[in-house]
Design a protein around this motif. Structure first.
Motif, PDB file in Angstrom:
ATOM      1  N   VAL A 160       0.844  -1.202   0.000  1.00 27.74           N
ATOM      2  CA  VAL A 160       0.000   0.000   0.000  1.00 27.74           C
ATOM      3  C   VAL A 160       0.875   1.247   0.000  1.00 27.74           C
ATOM      4  O   VAL A 160       0.654   2.179  -0.776  1.00 27.74           O
ATOM      5  N   MET A 161       1.898   1.265   0.849  1.00 31.64           N
ATOM      6  CA  MET A 161       2.811   2.414   0.859  1.00 31.64           C
ATOM      7  C   MET A 161       3.591   2.488  -0.447  1.00 31.64           C
ATOM      8  O   MET A 161       3.829   3.576  -0.980  1.00 31.64           O
ATOM      9  N   ALA A 162       3.982   1.346  -0.983  1.00 30.58           N
ATOM     10  CA  ALA A 162       4.703   1.343  -2.259  1.00 30.58           C
ATOM     11  C   ALA A 162       3.840   1.963  -3.360  1.00 30.58           C
ATOM     12  O   ALA A 162       4.329   2.747  -4.182  1.00 30.58           O
ATOM     13  N   GLU A 163       2.553   1.642  -3.369  1.00 29.20           N
ATOM     14  CA  GLU A 163       1.649   2.195  -4.381  1.00 29.20           C
ATOM     15  C   GLU A 163       1.416   3.689  -4.145  1.00 29.20           C
ATOM     16  O   GLU A 163       1.344   4.472  -5.096  1.00 29.20           O
ATOM     17  N   PHE A 164       1.307   4.109  -2.897  1.00 34.65           N
ATOM     18  CA  PHE A 164       1.162   5.528  -2.573  1.00 34.65           C
ATOM     19  C   PHE A 164       2.357   6.312  -3.131  1.00 34.65           C
ATOM     20  O   PHE A 164       2.184   7.335  -3.805  1.00 34.65           O
ATOM     21  N   LEU A 165       3.549   5.823  -2.881  1.00 34.44           N
ATOM     22  CA  LEU A 165       4.752   6.493  -3.374  1.00 34.44           C
ATOM     23  C   LEU A 165       4.818   6.459  -4.901  1.00 34.44           C
ATOM     24  O   LEU A 165       5.222   7.428  -5.545  1.00 34.44           O
ATOM     25  N   ARG A 166       4.388   5.338  -5.494  1.00 29.87           N
ATOM     26  CA  ARG A 166       4.382   5.238  -6.956  1.00 29.87           C
ATOM     27  C   ARG A 166       3.421   6.257  -7.565  1.00 29.87           C
ATOM     28  O   ARG A 166       3.720   6.878  -8.591  1.00 29.87           O
ATOM     29  N   LEU A 167       2.267   6.441  -6.922  1.00 25.11           N
ATOM     30  CA  LEU A 167       1.308   7.432  -7.420  1.00 25.11           C
ATOM     31  C   LEU A 167       1.878   8.848  -7.322  1.00 25.11           C
ATOM     32  O   LEU A 167       1.631   9.686  -8.194  1.00 25.11           O
ATOM     33  N   LEU A 168       2.647   9.120  -6.271  1.00 23.36           N
ATOM     34  CA  LEU A 168       3.302  10.428  -6.178  1.00 23.36           C
ATOM     35  C   LEU A 168       4.327  10.588  -7.296  1.00 23.36           C
ATOM     36  O   LEU A 168       4.475  11.680  -7.855  1.00 23.36           O
ATOM     37  N   ASP A 169       5.020   9.506  -7.626  1.00 28.55           N
ATOM     38  CA  ASP A 169       5.957   9.544  -8.764  1.00 28.55           C
ATOM     39  C   ASP A 169       5.210   9.901 -10.047  1.00 28.55           C
ATOM     40  O   ASP A 169       5.624  10.778 -10.808  1.00 28.55           O
ATOM     41  N   GLU A 170       4.118   9.207 -10.275  1.00 23.86           N
ATOM     42  CA  GLU A 170       3.352   9.347 -11.509  1.00 23.86           C
ATOM     43  C   GLU A 170       2.702  10.729 -11.626  1.00 23.86           C
ATOM     44  O   GLU A 170       2.696  11.344 -12.693  1.00 23.86           O
ATOM     45  N   ARG A 171       2.167  11.231 -10.514  1.00 19.73           N
ATOM     46  CA  ARG A 171       1.378  12.461 -10.556  1.00 19.73           C
ATOM     47  C   ARG A 171       2.179  13.734 -10.253  1.00 19.73           C
ATOM     48  O   ARG A 171       1.760  14.823 -10.636  1.00 19.73           O
ATOM     49  N   HIS A 172       3.293  13.585  -9.524  1.00 20.20           N
ATOM     50  CA  HIS A 172       4.012  14.781  -9.058  1.00 20.20           C
ATOM     51  C   HIS A 172       5.526  14.691  -9.252  1.00 20.20           C
ATOM     52  O   HIS A 172       6.251  15.535  -8.738  1.00 20.20           O
ATOM     53  N   GLY A 173       5.999  13.662  -9.927  1.00 18.23           N
ATOM     54  CA  GLY A 173       7.438  13.495 -10.067  1.00 18.23           C
ATOM     55  C   GLY A 173       8.094  12.998  -8.799  1.00 18.23           C
ATOM     56  O   GLY A 173       9.303  13.099  -8.637  1.00 18.23           O
TER      57      GLY A 173
ATOM     58  N   TRP B 196       5.934  16.546  -4.913  1.00 22.34           N
ATOM     59  CA  TRP B 196       4.697  16.935  -4.231  1.00 22.34           C
ATOM     60  C   TRP B 196       4.984  17.971  -3.143  1.00 22.34           C
ATOM     61  O   TRP B 196       4.275  18.989  -3.036  1.00 22.34           O
ATOM     62  N   LEU B 197       6.005  17.736  -2.329  1.00 22.49           N
ATOM     63  CA  LEU B 197       6.336  18.671  -1.261  1.00 22.49           C
ATOM     64  C   LEU B 197       6.655  20.056  -1.809  1.00 22.49           C
ATOM     65  O   LEU B 197       6.186  21.069  -1.277  1.00 22.49           O
ATOM     66  N   GLN B 198       7.420  20.112  -2.890  1.00 25.62           N
ATOM     67  CA  GLN B 198       7.782  21.409  -3.456  1.00 25.62           C
ATOM     68  C   GLN B 198       6.582  22.087  -4.117  1.00 25.62           C
ATOM     69  O   GLN B 198       6.415  23.304  -4.000  1.00 25.62           O
ATOM     70  N   GLU B 199       5.734  21.318  -4.773  1.00 28.06           N
ATOM     71  CA  GLU B 199       4.513  21.888  -5.354  1.00 28.06           C
ATOM     72  C   GLU B 199       3.634  22.508  -4.272  1.00 28.06           C
ATOM     73  O   GLU B 199       2.850  23.421  -4.537  1.00 28.06           O
ATOM     74  N   ASN B 200       3.760  22.008  -3.064  1.00 29.37           N
ATOM     75  CA  ASN B 200       2.913  22.454  -1.969  1.00 29.37           C
ATOM     76  C   ASN B 200       3.641  23.361  -0.976  1.00 29.37           C
ATOM     77  O   ASN B 200       3.185  23.536   0.151  1.00 29.37           O
ATOM     78  N   GLY B 201       4.750  23.934  -1.410  1.00 30.21           N
ATOM     79  CA  GLY B 201       5.351  25.015  -0.645  1.00 30.21           C
ATOM     80  C   GLY B 201       6.671  24.760   0.035  1.00 30.21           C
ATOM     81  O   GLY B 201       7.263  25.689   0.586  1.00 30.21           O
ATOM     82  N   LEU B 202       7.174  23.530   0.050  1.00 27.69           N
ATOM     83  CA  LEU B 202       8.473  23.299   0.677  1.00 27.69           C
ATOM     84  C   LEU B 202       9.543  23.919  -0.214  1.00 27.69           C
ATOM     85  O   LEU B 202       9.592  23.652  -1.414  1.00 27.69           O
ATOM     86  N   THR B 203      10.390  24.756   0.372  1.00 27.06           N
ATOM     87  CA  THR B 203      11.408  25.456  -0.421  1.00 27.06           C
ATOM     88  C   THR B 203      12.662  24.599  -0.579  1.00 27.06           C
ATOM     89  O   THR B 203      12.878  23.632   0.166  1.00 27.06           O
TER      90      THR B 203
END
Length: 179
Positions: A138-151, A156-163
């Motif tokens: 489940v965690m592997a798929e969560f991380l894979r989806l972040l790869d697919e959708r946000h690089g 994802w963190l940078q898209e959401n404000g982490l500098t």
């Protein structure tokens, strides 16, 4: 109050990953839903309260030294998401992230025993307990989806404000303390 940690003088920050209006589960697709319904919840934390998720990472990065405790009711879902993002951001191998996440499965029976003893309710049946056990895939798929959708988680963190500076500080802090 904020609990025993705050009473002992430890700074405590409450960051809710669940919006007050409740969680609106994003579309994950039938294959993902079949894998585990919690996958939709994990994505919803990011979509519904992304600013708090990033704030959690930011607070870990900002500390000069010391230990950070991340927790939630059971220490597996909201905690698992935040810890996975932090670990991925500092370069922990995926297989280690997913294995660490899955370790929480060993505590499910004890948690439910504690909760049911306190409430006077009976223990849930074994199949219900099993539904609460974190599984590495489940965690592997969560991380894979972040790869697919946000690089990836960092994307994802940078898209959401982490500098870039906060990311560099997080990496320096955790690599130094983990050395």
């Amino acid at each position: 109050g904020l609990g025993a940690l705050a009473d002992a003088g430890v700074p405590v920050h409450r960051l809710s990953f669940i919006p007050e209006t409740g969680i609106a589960l994003p579309e994950t697709g039938d294959a993902h839903a079949a894998l585990d319904p919690m996958l939709g919840h994990y994505l919803a934390y990011l979509e519904g309260r992304g600013e708090y998720v990033v704030d959690g990472v930011r607070r870990i990065a900002a500390l000069d030294s010391g230990t950070t405790v991340v927790h939630c009711a059971a220490g597996k879902d909201r905690t698992g998401v935040l810890v996975a993002l932090v670990c991925a951001a500092v370069g922990v191998p995926r297989e280690e992230i997913t294995a660490d996440y899955a370790l929480s499965a060993t505590r499910i029976d004890a948690l439910f025993e504690k909760w049911t003893t306190a409430s006077g309710e009976p223990m849930p049946p074994a199949d219900e307990l099993d539904r609460h056990r974190p599984r590495a895939e489940v965690m592997a798929e969560f991380l894979r989806l972040l790869d697919e959708r946000h690089g990836g988680p960092v994307g994802w963190l940078q898209e959401n404000g982490l500098t870039d500076d906060e990311l560099a500080r997080l990496r320096a802090r955790l690599r130094e303390e983990g050395a």
